[in-house]
Design a protein around this motif. Structure first.
Motif, short mmCIF file in Angstrom:
data_model
loop_
_atom_site.label_atom_id
_atom_site.label_comp_id
_atom_site.label_asym_id
_atom_site.label_seq_id
_atom_site.Cartn_x
_atom_site.Cartn_y
_atom_site.Cartn_z
N ASP A 150 -1.30 6.63 8.60
CA ASP A 150 -2.29 5.93 7.79
C ASP A 150 -3.54 6.76 7.52
OD1 ASP A 150 -3.70 4.11 6.34
OD2 ASP A 150 -3.97 2.65 7.95
N ASP B 30 0.87 -1.16 0.00
CA ASP B 30 0.00 0.00 0.00
C ASP B 30 0.92 1.23 0.00
OD1 ASP B 30 -1.45 2.26 1.16
OD2 ASP B 30 -3.08 0.85 1.56
N HIS C 241 0.74 3.44 3.10
CA HIS C 241 1.32 2.77 4.26
C HIS C 241 2.85 2.72 4.17
CE1 HIS C 241 -2.72 0.39 4.81
NE2 HIS C 241 -2.87 1.69 4.84
N HIS D 38 -5.26 8.21 4.16
CA HIS D 38 -5.16 8.22 2.70
C HIS D 38 -5.59 9.58 2.14
CE1 HIS D 38 -5.80 3.56 2.63
NE2 HIS D 38 -4.91 3.93 3.51
ZN ZN Z 1 -4.62 2.49 5.07
#
Ligand code: ZN
Ligand code: FE
Ligand code: FE
Length: 302
Positions: free
Chosen positions: A226, A179, A182, A228
């Protein structure tokens, strides 16, 4: 050539995966990911065979390859914590069965949080649980997601995922999902994405990279937050994310957007049609917010 690119979509009670395919197509996506129920709970409805057949027929017609479709396991399952071990194991087993009856081969899982037990203990618990869950003959591959390192999350370093993978008995049933938000929040510098892939190849092996989550980040590198952000509107930036999407070494890996909806309250709209468009065409859209808002407002009034 089009990249394998889609987004998170919903899975509704009445239309199930057929609804997910229709939503993905409305974003001009050629892959997608969904939760088989609310991500924060484990209430699940039985999979309807007829709806599944209709979903598959539509995917065939529209050239969406089911091999590239992804399920995300609910994030309240925490395999790093031995508490609720039996429930977690049986729920994840059920989730793999649901994936399998939908014809889906990849399921993304957050490794878990060690809740103060320490990384090593967390890894041990995850291995234990996964070895109870994963069966030799299953077709579904569990993809451990790289985490931001928020709280006591396990899996913010490639070495931690590697340690888990090494403990899994049926090693062909375990893989990785990276990700971008992340990774950046965990401290990986995506400006050097080629060296990141080199490192991934050395530590885990690139053949294990089966899903990419493409997200910008609201925070600076190493923030362990975290949160987004929409593509091009965060601290990673458009150019790096576009490079990830178009990277030749990731050509066959499905890329999934999990960026936030745009707007407030009931005027909240999915950004994916426009984010997919700007990434596929490799040109930044400076008016993403305005385009998304006016497109869906016009749609609603029709
Ligand atoms: Zn996330
Ligand atoms: Fe996730
Ligand atoms: Fe993700």
């Amino acid at each position: 050539m089009k990249e394998l690119l889609g987004s998170h979509v919903s899975f509704s009670k009445d239309k199930q995966m057929l609804g997910s395919v229709i939503e993905a197509l409305s974003y001009h996506a050629n892959t997608f990911m969904f939760y088989t129920g609310a991500p924060q709970n484990t209430t699940r409805i039985p999979i309807d065979k007829d709806l599944t057949v209709l979903a598959h027929n539509l995917m065939d017609k529209e050239n969406i390859n089911i091999e590239n479709v992804v399920i995300h396991a609910p994030y309240i399952i925490n395999l790093a914590n031995p508490k609720n071990f039996d429930f977690n194991v049986s729920f994840l087993k059920e989730e793999i069965k649901r994936a399998s009856s939908l014809g889906i081969k990849r399921i993304v899982l957050h490794p878990g949080s060690h809740v103060g037990l320490g990384i090593q203990e967390g890894i041990k618990n995850i291995i234990n649980a996964l070895n109870q869950v994963i069966e030799e003959k299953q077709e579904v591959i569990v993809c451990l997601e790289t985490m931001a390192g928020k709280g006591s999350e396990v899996g913010s370093k490639l070495e931690e995922l590697k340690a888990i993978i090494d403990g899994i008995k049926y090693s062909d049933k375990i893989a990785v999902c990276i990700d971008t938000c992340h990774l950046h929040d965990a401290g990986y510098d995506l400006k050097e994405f080629d060296s990141f892939l080199e490192e991934f190849d050395k530590v885990i092996g690139l053949s294990k990279l089966l899903v990419v989550h493409v997200n910008d980040s609201k925070n600076v590198i190493s923030s362990h937050k975290d949160r987004h952000e929409n593509i091009g509107y965060g601290m990673i930036g458009y150019n790096i994310l576009s490079k990830v999407v178009h990277h030749p070494r990731l050509k066959d890996v499905p890329k999934i957007l999990e960026t936030p909806y745009i707007g407030e309250g009931k005027d909240k709209y999915p950004p994916y049609l426009f984010e997919i468009e700007m990434l596929q065409s490799n040109t930044i859209n400076e008016s993403l917010i305005e385009d998304v808002t006016s497109y869906y407002k016009a749609h609603k009034n029709k």
